[in-house]
Design a protein around this motif. Sequence first.
Motif, short mmCIF file in Angstrom:
data_model
loop_
_atom_site.label_atom_id
_atom_site.label_comp_id
_atom_site.label_asym_id
_atom_site.label_seq_id
_atom_site.Cartn_x
_atom_site.Cartn_y
_atom_site.Cartn_z
N PRO A 108 0.84 -1.21 0.00
CA PRO A 108 0.00 0.00 0.00
C PRO A 108 0.86 1.25 0.00
O PRO A 108 1.79 1.36 0.78
N GLY A 133 -9.11 1.75 -7.61
CA GLY A 133 -8.97 2.88 -6.69
C GLY A 133 -8.05 3.91 -7.34
O GLY A 133 -6.94 3.57 -7.72
N THR A 166 -10.45 7.41 -10.43
CA THR A 166 -11.28 6.26 -10.06
C THR A 166 -12.41 6.09 -11.06
O THR A 166 -12.65 4.98 -11.56
N VAL A 203 -13.11 1.83 -4.95
CA VAL A 203 -12.80 2.10 -3.54
C VAL A 203 -12.21 3.52 -3.46
O VAL A 203 -11.97 4.16 -4.48
N SER A 204 -11.97 3.97 -2.24
CA SER A 204 -11.72 5.41 -2.02
C SER A 204 -10.35 5.89 -2.47
O SER A 204 -10.12 7.08 -2.61
N SER A 205 -9.42 4.95 -2.66
CA SER A 205 -8.07 5.42 -3.05
C SER A 205 -7.29 4.27 -3.69
O SER A 205 -7.67 3.10 -3.57
N LYS A 260 -4.44 3.35 -2.65
CA LYS A 260 -3.86 2.64 -1.50
C LYS A 260 -4.83 1.58 -0.97
O LYS A 260 -4.45 0.45 -0.66
N ALA A 261 -6.11 1.94 -0.93
CA ALA A 261 -7.12 0.96 -0.46
C ALA A 261 -7.16 -0.22 -1.42
O ALA A 261 -7.19 -1.38 -1.00
N ALA A 262 -7.10 0.08 -2.71
CA ALA A 262 -7.15 -1.00 -3.72
C ALA A 262 -5.92 -1.90 -3.60
O ALA A 262 -6.01 -3.13 -3.73
N GLU A 263 -4.77 -1.30 -3.33
CA GLU A 263 -3.55 -2.11 -3.14
C GLU A 263 -3.71 -3.04 -1.94
O GLU A 263 -3.34 -4.21 -1.96
N LEU A 264 -4.34 -2.52 -0.88
CA LEU A 264 -4.47 -3.34 0.34
C LEU A 264 -5.51 -4.43 0.18
O LEU A 264 -5.38 -5.53 0.73
N VAL A 265 -6.55 -4.17 -0.62
CA VAL A 265 -7.59 -5.20 -0.87
C VAL A 265 -6.94 -6.49 -1.34
O VAL A 265 -7.19 -7.58 -0.82
#
Length: 431
Positions: free
Chosen positions: A133, A181, A188, A205-207, A209-214
């Motif tokens: 992330p 994200g 987006t 998703v909101s960013s 970074k969020a998509a990387e963490l998913v």
Amino acid sequence: MNLRVRLRDKNARIGILGLGYVGLPLAMEFCRKGFHVSGFDVSRQRVDGLRRGRSYVLDVASDELKRMQSARHFEASTRFEGLASCDVVIICVQTPLRKTREPDLTNILAATQEVAKHLRKGQLVILESTTFPGTTEEIVLPMLSKGGRKLGRDFFLAFSPERVDPGNPTYGISNTPKVVGGADLASTKLAQEVYSEIVDEVVPVSSAKAAELVKLLENSFRSVNIALVNEMAQACHRLGLDVWEVITAAATKPFGFMPFYPGPGIGGHCIPKDPQLLAWKMKTLDFEPRFIQLATTINGGMPRYAVERIWTMLNDAGRALSGSRVLILGVAYKPNTSDYRESPALDVMVLLHEAKANVSYHDPYVPHLELWGRKLSSVKLTDQALKSADCVLILTAHRDIDYARVVRLSRRVFDARNATRGMEKAGVQRL
Ligand code: SAJ
């Protein structure tokens, strides 16, 4: 004409950087939906093979590749100048781990440099490579912003995790929901529109970074749950219980349970690596990702546990492991595939070799492999090969092997994958 209009009119030109098991199927999916795709790869060998209509990716048929190329929907190149004529550029390069288990971003940095060099006003850049992330917004974004270029004005940037599962007969690109994200809201939305052209369901998703963490959560979830059942297998052995029976019965619970199964360890290019990307990032934030680390330790200890079980089996029969003939069935990292990258079977073979056992293997999908500096070949699974082995070790349960025959002809079988379920016989043990 802006990207939205060009997408709607199917005039948008798609660029895909990295033509591996993620990039090539993605290219074909865009071609099927009528888009022109320029594929880029640093490998001259890969590009030459593609130009000759030869697919090296399981889920891409060579005749479809030939068709797309002759219809001028797809072209592959090692030269990156063509990036400038693309409206969307999707980066699908590998993110290996270094020996120190740190992320190796060499490929992402090289790809981003090429994209930055040929960046054209209005382009949407999407990173699909699995990474920690923050990569998109803290590393890729500054590289694209060089020379005063501005996100949202001069270019757009998003992250979208790949969910390609090679050989999966049910889920392909179009029917696997795609998370996206952006580095900003406009990115987006644009990424959503691009993927909506080829995927039934797009999940914003909101960013970035969020998509990387998913993605990392998805695969850390697997690693942790596999480690749980690997620990359960060791507990069951001490309790004199069959872990496979226990898990199968637990799996009858119609809600709140998801079965995972023990084995001699974990392999492949995702599950061993992806959780490490998250663990590394968390440590830079002075946070100990204990579940991930514990799962890594348990899963990483399974090859040795399997060898200890074989050592005990032979020892109980008055035989030393040293000098014993051990025949391994299945070296690929998962059933019915030829991929043996990071396969735990390799770790088991090295441990057996170090214990001076006489190791051979049979795997219908892996004719040869290199180990301890030697080239090994898959042996024919003859009656003699089974009868003469002091122990037959099932590490990956390919469907092509007759396990009842293995049990019938072998003196001892250690089955790490429950391939011999229901075939009770003295000398057969399971994990
Ligand atoms: N494994 C076990 N027990 C299990 C499941 C897996 O020991 O219950 C082992 C396998 O033998 C293998 C390793 O773990 O050595 C990884 O197996 P996997 O089933 O996770 O297969 P992969 O590595 O091909 O994982 C990919 C991932 N796909 C993507 O990242 C896009 C993963 O997210 C998928 O869930 C998985 O395929 C899948 O379900 O096939």
